[in-house]
Design an enzyme around this catalytic site. Structure first.
Site, short mmCIF file in Angstrom:
data_model
loop_
_atom_site.label_atom_id
_atom_site.label_comp_id
_atom_site.label_asym_id
_atom_site.label_seq_id
_atom_site.Cartn_x
_atom_site.Cartn_y
_atom_site.Cartn_z
N CYS A 116 45.45 11.38 55.22
CA CYS A 116 46.29 11.88 54.08
C CYS A 116 47.48 10.75 53.76
O CYS A 116 47.99 11.07 52.75
CB CYS A 116 46.72 13.21 54.21
SG CYS A 116 45.16 14.46 54.51
N HIS A 240 52.87 14.64 50.29
CA HIS A 240 51.31 15.10 50.43
C HIS A 240 51.27 16.37 49.97
O HIS A 240 51.81 17.29 50.53
CB HIS A 240 50.81 14.60 51.78
CG HIS A 240 49.58 15.13 52.24
ND1 HIS A 240 48.54 15.04 51.26
CD2 HIS A 240 49.34 15.68 53.47
CE1 HIS A 240 47.46 15.54 52.00
NE2 HIS A 240 47.94 16.14 53.15
N ASN A 270 44.08 20.27 48.94
CA ASN A 270 44.48 19.20 49.77
C ASN A 270 43.40 18.24 49.48
O ASN A 270 42.43 18.26 50.05
CB ASN A 270 44.46 19.58 51.04
CG ASN A 270 45.05 18.31 52.28
OD1 ASN A 270 45.03 17.16 51.66
ND2 ASN A 270 45.44 18.57 53.31
O1 UT7 Z 1 46.52 17.03 55.49
C1 UT7 Z 1 46.99 17.47 56.59
C2 UT7 Z 1 46.22 18.71 56.82
N1 UT7 Z 1 46.35 19.96 57.26
C3 UT7 Z 1 47.52 20.77 57.21
O2 UT7 Z 1 48.44 20.27 56.72
C4 UT7 Z 1 47.45 22.14 57.57
C5 UT7 Z 1 48.58 22.64 58.48
N2 UT7 Z 1 48.63 23.96 58.55
C6 UT7 Z 1 48.63 25.14 57.60
O3 UT7 Z 1 48.73 24.60 56.54
C7 UT7 Z 1 48.57 26.44 58.20
O4 UT7 Z 1 48.82 26.44 59.52
C8 UT7 Z 1 47.53 27.29 57.73
C9 UT7 Z 1 47.29 27.24 56.31
C10 UT7 Z 1 46.19 26.62 58.35
C11 UT7 Z 1 47.34 28.72 58.49
O5 UT7 Z 1 48.34 29.18 58.02
P1 UT7 Z 1 49.31 29.83 59.16
O6 UT7 Z 1 50.62 30.59 58.49
O7 UT7 Z 1 49.82 28.73 60.15
O8 UT7 Z 1 48.55 31.08 59.71
P2 UT7 Z 1 48.08 31.31 61.22
O9 UT7 Z 1 47.15 30.38 61.67
O10 UT7 Z 1 49.38 31.54 62.01
O11 UT7 Z 1 47.46 32.68 60.96
C12 UT7 Z 1 48.08 33.84 60.50
C13 UT7 Z 1 47.20 35.08 60.68
C14 UT7 Z 1 46.37 35.41 61.94
O12 UT7 Z 1 45.86 36.62 61.88
P3 UT7 Z 1 46.97 37.46 62.85
O13 UT7 Z 1 46.41 36.92 64.28
O14 UT7 Z 1 48.18 37.27 62.65
O15 UT7 Z 1 46.17 38.88 62.77
C15 UT7 Z 1 45.10 34.49 61.26
O16 UT7 Z 1 43.84 35.06 62.06
O17 UT7 Z 1 46.35 34.88 59.26
C16 UT7 Z 1 44.89 34.94 59.87
N3 UT7 Z 1 44.42 33.85 58.96
C17 UT7 Z 1 43.90 34.18 57.76
N4 UT7 Z 1 43.55 35.17 57.12
C18 UT7 Z 1 43.00 35.10 55.82
C19 UT7 Z 1 44.23 32.55 59.34
N5 UT7 Z 1 43.52 32.05 58.25
C20 UT7 Z 1 43.36 33.01 57.20
C21 UT7 Z 1 42.72 33.03 56.19
N6 UT7 Z 1 42.72 34.05 55.36
N7 UT7 Z 1 42.23 31.87 55.49
#
Ligand code: UT7
Length: 316
Positions: A116, A240, A270
């Protein structure tokens, strides 16, 4: 931190174009096939919809053609094509070869893969070629991440999408638009975000998030310093487009208000290599960038790479 030598031949962007596939996929549509919701995706990422479809070559040809048309130049006068992509259409040859033929160019062509951060890497490379005597370079950033996304994995499928942005840069008589730049990579972190050949993307989202903010800020600070500016003098940040919360956190640390950023990820998701040119040219086309404005481009990505550049818009 590289300082551009005084007297180096500079360049400026004289034409640009973007391209997005016609097919739009909303968060609600995704929530029909996986355990997620529009509300969760908007709150945690800022994404509302994304465009899916096309090949890396077809999107690049469309954005590249628009950039050439806008610049009003003869395509045969382009000396090199630098295509940033993480999703080439074939392993061999480079997709830039297909694009070069599709645009009827007669010039050297190669791909850059810095995930990216790639468009900024490619733009800096284009300026390097100008410093070495070339006159006109077509720089394109394109990705079709939908082709390497596991559409059952809610961790990645909500984020990634397809698009392209292109710029023609031309050697200028004055110092040129590039005031300062930086790029970096830390290959020890490659397992945080990867796809095997023929496979789909795997991502440690939380860890990528945490590191992304830090490396974006570090890279931006280096470029701003190399440009001889302070953050107060940055008129627009083009980050980005990965996650609105990453952009907010990075801007907060840089002490730059969100009103001075360009955000299109709500519409695009993205798009990796395309994300910075899509956000830059959206701001330019909306009249948000004036001649003489200092624009900071800053990206991060798999590898883990980071790249930034400060350009003075339209400086010749
Ligand atoms: O170009 C570079 C590419 N990558 C990035 O920039 C990605 C960087 N990371 C992110 O953008 C974020 O970490 C994500 C969007 C991928 C995830 O967001 P987060 O705020 O870090 O969520 P998390 O992984 O901490 O999950 C929080 C909760 C969890 O549930 P519990 O354990 O709190 O019950 C996950 O299971 O949200 C749940 N969860 C979802 N729920 C609904 C994780 N993904 C999803 C989803 N829909 N898609």
């Amino acid at each position: 931190m590289p300082i551009i030598p005084s007297g180096a031949i500079g360049a400026k962007i004289i034409g640009w174009g973007t391209s997005l596939p016609q097919k739009v996929v909303t968060n609600d549509e995704l929530s029909k096939t996986m355990d997620t919701s529009d509300e969760w995706i908007r709150e945690r990422t800022g994404i509302e919809r994304r465009h899916i479809g096309g090949t890396t070559a077809s999107l690049s040809i469309e954005s590249g053609r628009k950039a050439i048309e806008m610049s009003g130049i003869d395509p045969l006068s382009i000396d090199a094509l630098v295509l940033s992509t993480t999703t080439p259409d074939r392993t061999v040859p480079a997709t830039s070869a297909t694009v070069q033929h599709g645009l009827s160019l007669r010039c050297g062509a190669f791909d850059v893969n810095a995930a990216c951060s790639g468009f900024v890497y490619a733009l800096i490379t284009g300026h390097g070629l100008v410093a070495m005597g070339m006159k006109r370079i077509l720089v394109i950033g394109t990705d079709t991440l939908s082709r390497i996304t596991d559409w059952t994995d809610r961790n990645t499928a909500i984020l990634f999408a397809d698009g392209s942005g292109a710029a023609v840069i031309e050697a200028s008589s004055g110092p040129g638009q590039l005031l300062g730049w930086d790029f970096d990579a830390d290959g020890s972190l490659e397992d945080l975000l990867y796809a095997e050949i023929g496979g789909t993307l795997h991502m440690e989202g939380k860890e990528v998030f945490r590191r992304a903010v830090r490396i974006m800020v570090e890279s931006a600070e280096k470029s701003i310093k190399a440009a001889g500016l302070t953050t107060n003098e940055i008129d627009l940040v083009v980050p980005h487009q990965a996650n609105l919360r990453i952009i907010e956190a990075a801007c907060k640390r840089l002490d730059i208000p969100m009103s001075r950023t360009s955000v299109v990820l709500n519409e695009t998701g993205n798009t990796s290599s395309a994300s910075i040119p899509l956000a830059l040219f959206d701001a330019v086309d909306r009249g948000r960038v004036k001649s003489g404005d200092n624009v900071l481009l800053v990206g991060f990505g798999a590898g883990m790479t980071a790249a930034s550049a400060v350009i003075k818009w339209n400086q010749s």
